[in-house]
Design an enzyme around this catalytic site. Sequence first.
Site, mmCIF file in Angstrom:
data_model
loop_
_atom_site.group_PDB
_atom_site.id
_atom_site.type_symbol
_atom_site.label_atom_id
_atom_site.label_comp_id
_atom_site.label_asym_id
_atom_site.label_seq_id
_atom_site.Cartn_x
_atom_site.Cartn_y
_atom_site.Cartn_z
ATOM 1 N N CYS A 63 6.880 4.368 -6.973
ATOM 2 C CA CYS A 63 5.567 5.162 -6.467
ATOM 3 C C CYS A 63 6.011 6.871 -7.447
ATOM 4 C CB CYS A 63 5.806 5.564 -6.023
ATOM 5 S SG CYS A 63 5.608 4.377 -4.438
ATOM 6 N N TRP A 97 3.302 -2.036 -5.763
ATOM 7 C CA TRP A 97 3.664 -1.096 -5.935
ATOM 8 C C TRP A 97 3.666 -1.385 -8.167
ATOM 9 C CZ3 TRP A 97 7.257 -2.319 -2.179
ATOM 10 C CH2 TRP A 97 6.969 -1.488 -1.306
#
Length: 741
Positions: free
Chosen positions: A408, A323
């Site tokens: 995210c 991520w």
Amino acid sequence: MLYKSWKHFKTGRWQQTIDVRDFIQVHYQPFAGEPDFLSEPTRRTRDLTEKFDRLREIERAQGGVLDIDTSTVSSLLSYEPGYLDRQQEIITGLQTGRPLKRSVNPFGGIRMAEKACQDYGFSLSDRIHEYFRYRTTHNDGVFRVYTPEMRAVRKSGIITGLPDAYGRGRLIGDYRRVALYGTDYLISAKENDKCSVSKREMNDESIRLLEELYRQIDFLDKLKKMASSYGYDISQPACTSREAVQWLYFAYLASIKEQNGAAMSLGRVSTFLDIYFERDLASGRLTESAAQELIDDFVLKLRMARQLRTAEYNELFAGDPLWITEAIGGMGEDGRTLVSKTSYRMLHTLDTLGPAPEPNLTILWSDSLPDAFKTYCADVAIRTSAVQFENDDLMRPVYGDDYAIACCVSAGRIGYDMQFFGARCNLPKVLLMALNGGRDEISGEQTGPVQAPVDSGRLAYEEVMKRFEVYQAWLCQLYVRTMNVIHAMHDKYAYEKTQMALHETDVNRFMAFGLAGLSVTADALSAIKHAEVYPVFDHRGLVTDFEIKGTFPCYGNDDDRADHLAVLLCENFYRELLKTPCYRNAGHTLSILTITSNVVYGQKTGSTPDGRKKGEPFAPGANPMHGRDRHGVLASLNSVAKIPYEVCRDGISNTLTLAPSALGSQKPDQLKTLKAILGGYFQQSGHHLNINVLNRAQLEDAMEHPEKHPNLTIRVSGYAVQFTRLSREQQQEILKRTWHV
């Protein structure tokens, strides 16, 4: 203090105090033009990419892990310099001595490090075992303090994905500070802060902060020594574009050497770096091809980042993600766009290097973005399914114009906000627990407060809601208390020295909680309210299935009867969380985000009153359940947009899967349609949108012939993965999602 490297920059507040935003605002050049200036990859870039791809293929063939250094504890100075190709690299630095070789970081938990090695056929060295016999890890500390209740909800999966055995992640160091100021300036600023804190009342917080400042200063010095081993002096500010990229990358590299956190985001670096590029382009020290080459080399290094995870972790968070989120675009508070030429260059790496999940490229979408940039982003999304979109007009009023995205969907001001990551509550299991009087619907164990189970008659909505509220209140208090334990122990035993050195000393803290199974629970309550639902008991007296008579409205069809229940669930859960104070006075935030864990969460959950059967996956994030949003893409988006951001400031993830034909038959029509979808959704205060434009037959072929589709990228729930790295169950779940055609 004025540095030689600042000579050609404009004066501003950024020279008197650490203020990267001021530097950006004074210098950056908004770009509203077309992307026709972009360059093709150089021969050198193609050679390095091919070399990396060959290593990646070997890694894939060996089960996902190329190699592990099992005898060295990872830190900034643990390894000699490593290179992919020393002669050809422009930006240098690896986590270990060899590309794709993974390091061991046992500070989160020695057992997890040992298990991760074993899962891939390696053994952790006796030397590391011996060292950690005498050292407390984060995991050790947590389990010393966990109460029986905490252990029980963890075991049952009611609260799941807890960061209690590995680095918590979700911190974004302001890596730009190293490029702009150099480490000596940053060390001096932290020493001044230490002096100021020492004059405060010597309470627990001041004492803890003084020790943290000592450790931050120590690791800034280690960062300088790490860079020196590669032949660079980062004690002073960067002078050139190449140095700016290299200094920034060293800061990020140091962070991922030190920590194995769940989400090590990059921040928002494109427009910052563009200032150096534009200066050097104007002076003739840089060409456009060389500028793209720098970004390509930088991104290639980000794609090479690896962390050692257990097989169980990889099942929960599929695709081996880090991520590494980079936020691109958005608008400034003064009305100027923050889109720069390097915003384009960063997105262009999906062409120069090929599509890939990392870095997690995130478009901060605004109504006011230049139309050329909107068109380019839509084109990239359609061609690669490798970018996500988030609502800058929604977040900018809360966080200003220098925020970034952790993991995210979680926004925070760069360098001023930090987050204690908090996993997720399995909401359908809470509902089933309420029906079963506190017993787990699968194991039968008494996990929550004792009540009599429901009787065998039709479930009454009002009674079910009263039961649910009791267990929700109990669970929310326990959830906060559990997170307080985890993060107190993480600060004590696995503190992020490098990343926190690149934050303000008096940082603002958030604690992030999450919900999984929102659409399942909303539909279950809708079924109970609008249809007839009868519990089915097994021989243990547990409700394990349901008989449903009649129909009921489902979340995802722009029907307020069902959508209101989803909103109510979020609002009530957040309200209950607020009743229990967080560690270090952190502010409560809530996300509707499952990553790819929606499959694992479903496996741990019994049949639910909406008709979903035991073990079946949940929908990802805030998505409607698979196939239940039957009134088209706009109705589906309208439902999700109703979830209020003010109670879900940790983010509301929505993944949209479209067949190419859904956007139109010709490219201009497809671009226009996708821009309209994005604009309409965000104007309704929708927060986040993954865009997949995919051919189902291509995915089915990739399942059978993964070697033919090594770069097939797909958005899942807040991030992207290579489709072939998902488990068979996860691939099948993606095929079962609603495909809008």
